[in-house]
Design an enzyme around this catalytic site. Structure first.
Site, PDB file in Angstrom:
ATOM      1  CB  CYS A  82      -0.854   0.041   1.256  1.00 24.33           C
ATOM      2  SG  CYS A  82      -1.871  -1.404   1.476  1.00 24.33           S
TER       3      CYS A  82
ATOM      4  NE  ARG B 272       4.290   1.574  -1.439  1.00 30.09           N
ATOM      5  CZ  ARG B 272       5.345   0.805  -1.162  1.00 30.09           C
ATOM      6  NH1 ARG B 272       6.418   0.868  -1.929  1.00 30.09           N
ATOM      7  NH2 ARG B 272       5.336  -0.021  -0.142  1.00 30.09           N
TER       8      ARG B 272
ATOM      9  CD1 TRP C 134      -1.612  -5.669  -2.834  1.00 25.81           C
ATOM     10  CD2 TRP C 134      -2.269  -4.585  -4.657  1.00 25.81           C
ATOM     11  NE1 TRP C 134      -1.626  -6.573  -3.869  1.00 25.81           N
ATOM     12  CE2 TRP C 134      -2.035  -5.942  -4.996  1.00 25.81           C
ATOM     13  CE3 TRP C 134      -2.694  -3.731  -5.652  1.00 25.81           C
ATOM     14  CZ2 TRP C 134      -2.202  -6.430  -6.283  1.00 25.81           C
ATOM     15  CZ3 TRP C 134      -2.867  -4.217  -6.931  1.00 25.81           C
ATOM     16  CH2 TRP C 134      -2.620  -5.544  -7.248  1.00 25.81           C
TER      17      TRP C 134
ATOM     18  CG  ASN D  22       2.625  -0.931   3.064  1.00 25.35           C
ATOM     19  OD1 ASN D  22       1.998  -1.920   2.688  1.00 25.35           O
ATOM     20  ND2 ASN D  22       3.850  -0.656   2.634  1.00 25.35           N
ATOM     21  N   GLY D  23       1.074  -3.098   5.377  1.00 27.45           N
ATOM     22  CA  GLY D  23       1.665  -4.315   5.940  1.00 27.45           C
ATOM     23  C   GLY D  23       0.579  -5.308   6.313  1.00 27.45           C
TER      24      GLY D  23
ATOM     25  CD  GLU E 254       6.153 -17.851 -17.380  1.00 28.10           C
ATOM     26  OE1 GLU E 254       5.163 -18.245 -18.033  1.00 28.10           O
ATOM     27  OE2 GLU E 254       6.311 -16.671 -17.023  1.00 28.10           O
TER      28      GLU E 254
ATOM     29  CE  LYS F 259       7.015 -13.503 -18.464  1.00 26.19           C
ATOM     30  NZ  LYS F 259       5.970 -14.450 -18.251  1.00 26.19           N
TER      31      LYS F 259
ATOM     32  CD  GLU G  33       4.787 -12.018 -21.773  1.00 26.38           C
ATOM     33  OE1 GLU G  33       3.712 -11.422 -21.899  1.00 26.38           O
ATOM     34  OE2 GLU G  33       5.042 -12.762 -20.818  1.00 26.38           O
TER      35      GLU G  33
ATOM     36  CG  HIS H 227       8.898 -37.666 -30.537  1.00 29.80           C
ATOM     37  ND1 HIS H 227       8.714 -38.952 -30.989  1.00 29.80           N
ATOM     38  CD2 HIS H 227       9.363 -37.773 -29.278  1.00 29.80           C
ATOM     39  CE1 HIS H 227       9.011 -39.807 -30.036  1.00 29.80           C
ATOM     40  NE2 HIS H 227       9.408 -39.125 -28.967  1.00 29.80           N
TER      41      HIS H 227
ATOM     42  CE  LYS I 190       0.607  -7.695 -14.791  1.00 29.93           C
ATOM     43  NZ  LYS I 190       1.661  -8.722 -15.011  1.00 29.93           N
TER      44      LYS I 190
END
Ligand code: AGP
Length: 614
Positions: free
Chosen positions: A2, A27, A74, A100-101, A487, A491, A494, A510, A609
């Protein structure tokens, strides 16, 4: 994460706090609020971004006052809404706090306060904290600074807080443990920020509050700092800031993606916090605890997701079948929703999503629910659509992921899957206590091992230089690391726009091996655990056709290091946990290649996103 902001001085606080909150929206941005004091306390808060707060505040409260605190949230406890937004007021309406936490032991403290007559309006751990401070202040008959210090000795967790008492309006009390807090020092004015961006335009004299410290900030009297633990007085260092604004929002990194790659140790620590109880040898995971029978009696688990989240699901398949011995299928959400899937009673569907808003995943969940499945969400955004649609779920605590290429969400999703699989395996009695404890111990070491892997950055940058002009690239892995190969390929493609494909290493003969020549680099995950000898022979097959090899090996490897064109050594761990380490060099490799090619790393072409449309 946050964002908290505060001001006490001779200027009007409102604009300073609002502009500061806008600087900190990266944040967290699911809700926001402000408290101002000008002979009376005015508080305004709302779900949504700071712009919405401005519209609401200008209609509802007095904007006057030379003292103010603000917050952009957040959510970790309590979904985003006006009630759970900060600032939060104590029962006697004197104290107001922004935080924040995560307070891990908030439930215990809340029960104690309720037994003493306290009433709670929100679902947040923060409301517990502000009422604990009030309770200490009233029962110990002490000033706010002392009350904060005493209260925090009872708290377990992470916090960065600013607290204000309308009975003593010439000071703001701050404290931190585990979450950042910066104090700006002006002429007869003090600034507060989760980082320095809210006050960079006013002063470059900064105190970074240290772990376990409290500060009583005053604009016309001496500001004092103490240790939470023993109330001893401290003299913190005043620094002169050199960094520019844009560098600070990215934590000094060139891109959000690189910042988020480097945040993974903390993101995993935060995801394990309060859940992995190493000393007690237990895992607390309320989403599973409250539904354990659904999982232990499940005939099948289907994992759905898109992109990187689908890759995390593939790792989940290996994890659940290896550890919990439950049959698992993994499906692209976009395929699942249209193929008329068979869903039986007792089936479980796990939906994985960073944003919690991916249209295909949401649609697939709706279908699964309609057909009677128990739907469990693994998500990074509290209160998002996927979390609200799920019967239950577990959050990743990765904090906002700004870079379009998902990194810390991937490793924290896998972390939650391990916690789930271990907890279910324990309940089903299919894992011995010693193996269970071995996993817990190894999982607890992963953040430090990721730190070690991150230190390979410079070596990886050199390898990126060597292969950045390739037109194609292959990624190979076996077992738990096959999804990591997929993955890694995602990365690269993209953010650098280089065509890349991931394959199980044994699949080369194969078909894909026909692609191999001196212009086709192959990234091979060849860690010591997991069919090592077979991977070595795959490497030799590729090299006999002049293919270039970039190998991810375990520290101390001998054989592959001898034959690979480049190698990157990651720390050793037990085989099922290797994906949390092998993915790190692949993230860094794709990042450095994209940067060297001059690509827009944080916002690659054609991508968003969160894909909220089909
Ligand atoms: C991964 O780097 C991409 N940004 C993308 O594939 C992403 O993982 C996918 O769109 C799913 O998003 P979600 O996790 O927010 O549902």
């Amino acid at each position: 994460m946050c964002g908290i902001v505060g001001y006490i001085g001779d200027k009007q606080a409102y604009k300073i706090v609002i502009d500061g909150l806008k600087r900190l929206e990266y944040r967290g941005y699911d809700s926001s609020g402000i408290a101002l004091f000008d002979s009376r306390l005015s508080v305004c808060k709302t779900k949504g971004k700071v712009e919405g707060l401005v519209n609401k505040a200008e209609k509802e409260i007095s904007l006057d006052g030379n003292v103010g605190i603000g917050h952009t949230r957040w959510a970790t406890h309590g979904e985003p809404n006006d009630v759970n937004a900060h600032p939060i007021i104590s029962n006697n309406k004197s104290l107001v706090i922004v935080h924040n936490g995560i307070i891990e032991n908030y439930a215990t403290i809340k029960d104690e306060l309720i037994s003493k007559g306290y009433i709670f309006k929100s679902d947040t751990d923060t409301e517990v904290l502000v009422n604990l401070i009030e309770y200490v202040q009233l029962t110990e008959k002490v000033k706010l600074g002392k009350a904060v210090q005493l209260a925090l000795t009872q708290v377990v967790g992470a916090y960065a807080i600013a607290v204000f008492d309308k009975k003593k309006p010439d000071e703001i009390v701050v404290a931190r443990l585990g979450s950042p807090l910066a104090i700006g020092i002006g002429e007869n004015e003090m600034f507060i920020g989760s980082d320095v961006t809210p006050f960079l335009n006013f002063t470059r004299k900064v105190i970074y509050l240290e772990e376990g410290q409290v500060g009583v900030l005053r604009n016309h009297k001496e500001t004092k700092f103490y240790n939470v633990e023993n109330d001893s007085i401290i003299s913190p260092t005043i620094e002169n800031l050199k960094l520019e604004l844009s560098e600070i929002e990215k934590g000094g990194f060139d891109h959000f993606m690189l910042k988020e790659i480097n945040e993974q140790p903390k993101a995993i620590i935060d995801t394990l916090r309060g859940r992995l109880k190493l000393n007690q040898g237990i895992i607390k995971l309320s989403g599973i605890d409250n539904n354990i029978n659904a999982f232990t009696s499940a005939n099948k688990i289907t994992i759905i997701g898109c992109g990187t989240s689908w890759h995390a699901g593939l790792v989940g398949e290996y994890i659940f079948e290896h550890i919990s011995r439950i049959p698992v299928e993994v499906e692209y959400a976009s395929e699942f929703r249209y193929r008329n899937p068979i869903i039986n009673q007792n089936d479980i569907v796990i939906a994985i999503s960073q944003s919690g808003e991916t249209a295909d995943t949401l649609a697939a969940m709706k279908l699964a629910k309609e057909r009677g499945a128990f739907v469990f969400g693994i998500c990074n955004v509290v209160g998002s659509s996927i979390t609200r649609l799920s019967h239950s779920g577990s959050y990743t605590h990765a904090g906002p992921e700004i870079g379009v290429a998902s990194t810390k969400a991937f490793t924290t999703q896998i972390t939650v899957l391990y916690l789930m699989a271990l907890k279910i395996a324990k309940s089903k009695g299919v894992i011995s206590k010693s193996v269970f404890n071995k996993y817990l111990g190894e999982l607890n070491l992963i953040p430090k091992k990721i730190e070690i892997a991150l230190n390979l950055n410079d070596k990886i940058e050199k390898i990126a230089e060597a292969i950045k002009d390739s037109k194609n690239c292959l990624y190979l892995g076996r077992g738990f690391n096959f999804p990591v190969a997929l993955e890694g390929a995602l990365k690269l493609k993209e953010i650098s726009y280089i065509h890349a494909e991931g394959y199980p290493a044994a699949e080369m003969k194969h078909g894909p091996i026909a692609l191999i020549d001196e212009n086709m680099p192959t990234v091979v995950i060849a860690t010591s655990k997991g069919h090592y000898e077979k991977v070595v022979s795959n490497i030799r097959e590729i090299q006999s056709r002049k293919g270039k090899i970039i190998a991810i090996v375990t520290e101390g490897d001998k054989d592959v290091k001898e034959i690979a064109d480049h190698y990157i050594e990651v720390p050793e761990t037990i085989e099922p946990l290797t994906p949390l380490l092998t993915t790190i060099p692949l993230q860094l490799l794709s990042y450095h290649i994209a940067v060297k090619l001059g690509k827009n790393v944080d916002q690659p072409r054609n991508l968003a996103k969160s894909v909220t449309v089909e």
